[in-house]
Design an enzyme around this catalytic site. Sequence first.
Site, PDB file in Angstrom:
ATOM      1  N   GLN A   1       7.167   3.787   3.929  1.00 28.79           N
ATOM      2  CA  GLN A   1       5.771   3.363   3.957  1.00 28.79           C
ATOM      3  C   GLN A   1       5.576   2.093   4.785  1.00 28.79           C
ATOM      4  OE1 GLN A   1       3.885   5.535   1.751  1.00 28.79           O
ATOM      5  NE2 GLN A   1       2.168   4.913   3.020  1.00 28.79           N
TER       6      GLN A   1
ATOM      7  N   ASN B   1      -2.955  19.260  -1.577  1.00 26.06           N
ATOM      8  CA  ASN B   1      -3.983  18.637  -0.759  1.00 26.06           C
ATOM      9  C   ASN B   1      -3.649  18.643   0.733  1.00 26.06           C
ATOM     10  OD1 ASN B   1      -6.506  17.173  -0.989  1.00 26.06           O
ATOM     11  ND2 ASN B   1      -5.383  15.420  -0.216  1.00 26.06           N
TER      12      ASN B   1
ATOM     13  N   LYS C   1       0.858  -1.188   0.000  1.00 27.53           N
ATOM     14  CA  LYS C   1       0.000   0.000   0.000  1.00 27.53           C
ATOM     15  C   LYS C   1       0.888   1.229   0.000  1.00 27.53           C
ATOM     16  CE  LYS C   1      -4.050   1.945   0.287  1.00 27.53           C
ATOM     17  NZ  LYS C   1      -3.627   2.766  -0.871  1.00 27.53           N
TER      18      LYS C   1
ATOM     19  N   THR D   1      -4.896  13.376   5.151  1.00 24.34           N
ATOM     20  CA  THR D   1      -3.495  13.574   5.531  1.00 24.34           C
ATOM     21  C   THR D   1      -3.326  14.876   6.312  1.00 24.34           C
ATOM     22  OG1 THR D   1      -2.839  12.397   3.512  1.00 24.34           O
ATOM     23  CG2 THR D   1      -1.117  13.565   4.706  1.00 24.34           C
TER      24      THR D   1
ATOM     25  N   LYS E   1       5.224   3.423   8.371  1.00 26.78           N
ATOM     26  CA  LYS E   1       4.042   4.287   8.457  1.00 26.78           C
ATOM     27  C   LYS E   1       2.772   3.441   8.449  1.00 26.78           C
ATOM     28  CE  LYS E   1       3.957   7.888   5.774  1.00 26.78           C
ATOM     29  NZ  LYS E   1       3.800   8.766   4.585  1.00 26.78           N
TER      30      LYS E   1
ATOM     31  N   LYS F   1       5.423   1.736  -3.020  1.00 25.78           N
ATOM     32  CA  LYS F   1       5.347   3.089  -3.585  1.00 25.78           C
ATOM     33  C   LYS F   1       5.606   2.990  -5.079  1.00 25.78           C
ATOM     34  CE  LYS F   1       4.625   7.315  -1.948  1.00 25.78           C
ATOM     35  NZ  LYS F   1       3.682   7.683  -0.893  1.00 25.78           N
TER      36      LYS F   1
ATOM     37  N   SER G   1      -6.967   5.597   3.496  1.00 25.92           N
ATOM     38  CA  SER G   1      -6.963   4.735   2.310  1.00 25.92           C
ATOM     39  C   SER G   1      -7.304   3.302   2.706  1.00 25.92           C
ATOM     40  CB  SER G   1      -5.596   4.769   1.630  1.00 25.92           C
ATOM     41  OG  SER G   1      -5.441   5.938   0.856  1.00 25.92           O
TER      42      SER G   1
ATOM     43  N   GLY H   1      -2.857   8.051  -4.414  1.00 20.77           N
ATOM     44  CA  GLY H   1      -2.251   9.252  -4.977  1.00 20.77           C
ATOM     45  C   GLY H   1      -1.086   9.740  -4.137  1.00 20.77           C
ATOM     46  N   ASP H   2      -0.338  10.665  -4.702  1.00 21.31           N
ATOM     47  CA  ASP H   2       0.766  11.334  -4.016  1.00 21.31           C
ATOM     48  C   ASP H   2       0.971  12.637  -4.781  1.00 21.31           C
ATOM     49  OD1 ASP H   2       2.888  11.045  -1.869  1.00 21.31           O
ATOM     50  OD2 ASP H   2       4.222  11.309  -3.566  1.00 21.31           O
TER      51      ASP H   2
END
Length: 447
Positions: A113, A242, A92, A211, A116, A128, A379, A167-168
Amino acid sequence: MFKNAYLNGVMETVIKRNPAEPEFHQAVREVLESLEPVIEAHPEYEKAGLIERLVEPERVITFRVPWVDDKGNVQVNRGFRVQFNSAIGPYKGGLRFHPSVYLGIIKFLGFEQIFKNSLTGLPIGGGKGGSDFDPKGKSDNEVMKFCQSFMTELSKHIGADTDVPAGDIGVGGREIGYMYGQYKRLRNEFTGVLTGKGLTYGGSLARTEATGYGLCYFTDEMLKDAGKSFEGATVVISGSGNVAIYATEKATALGGKVVALSDSNGYIYDKNGVDLAAIKQLKEVERKRIKEYVNIHPEAEYHEGCSGIWTIPCDIALPCATQNEINKESAEILVKNGCFAVAEGANMPSTPEAVEVFQSGGVLFGPAKAANAGGVATSALEMSQNSMRYSWTFEEVDAKLHDIMVNIYRNSRDAAAEYGMAGNFVAGANIAGFKKVADAMMAHGIV
């Protein structure tokens, strides 16, 4: 580098095997530094080669992305997906579309990630991806063509129970929609394979805000523990995407006054407090540069260049733009100007030297993998709703997000204290995230 010879050997191998990838080296070194006392207490990890396996991605996928622009010219970009660790769940992590993207950036982000995602308490592994494609200045048609080409290859390697991208930077609702449409077309299935989807086709309420909101929930809890709060505080936030927009919204709701935002060209300073409605119009609707803000509010100031934003006196700083945006010099200025809390909304926005300045200066410091985990947490909540074919209200998702961020803070705080590093939330987050992954990897054997 490390007192522990085993970790020294692992770090030397990482540098040798991954040359010219400084961001990845930086991310690995920061985690291993935190884990020294844990490794000393658990010799079985060395015997199992656990750290050697942890720093090596399970799978690295690189591919070309050909597409045709509006002038009929063929363009070729490079695509990436790094599936780093699936010990506690499917991979993820977001997709980043930006000219700076190369394999080292994706590996650094994927490695971060792992921890996290573990911190959220939800069953998701670390991954990622992205491309060196730049959506800025491209038409909707060009973005669609690129996304469809990108997903044509990526679709072979992802799935609702295998790898669920999101998304990023450079990948918002438009890009997710185009990629999801292509995935559905190719695979003939309607599954929760991407998160950050539109609300009409499986997206979650509060995902857009997650976020930024989560960053403020973490920061608020950290402040409360120190007898402080957002109430009456001056806040500086970098970025205007965002994360920055919704961090501004929540920081304001918690009683703070946000006086500055930025983009890749420069920053604005509004001593009266940023007009968030104007920022949303400029950035989310019109997709314009932040310098246009002074046309709406002529009393505000615009300055070229991004680093100057950290010279603005503030109580709380929330870097939400990109990696390594706060260096030692900027950190020293923030401390000198009386900043008492820094929490990272972007991924690794503070250099190691900057983090050292904050910690030695007594600044409350919330590291990215803990403070900005709200996006991936929500997410994962979107994945849950997709699996149930159900949706929760905004208030329900927001409440779950709040609880997750409070737990991340407390688990990070407690892990740091357990290993003799009370108040060091960098170490605490790394240790708390690592322990769950390590236990799962040990249970699975040598795989």
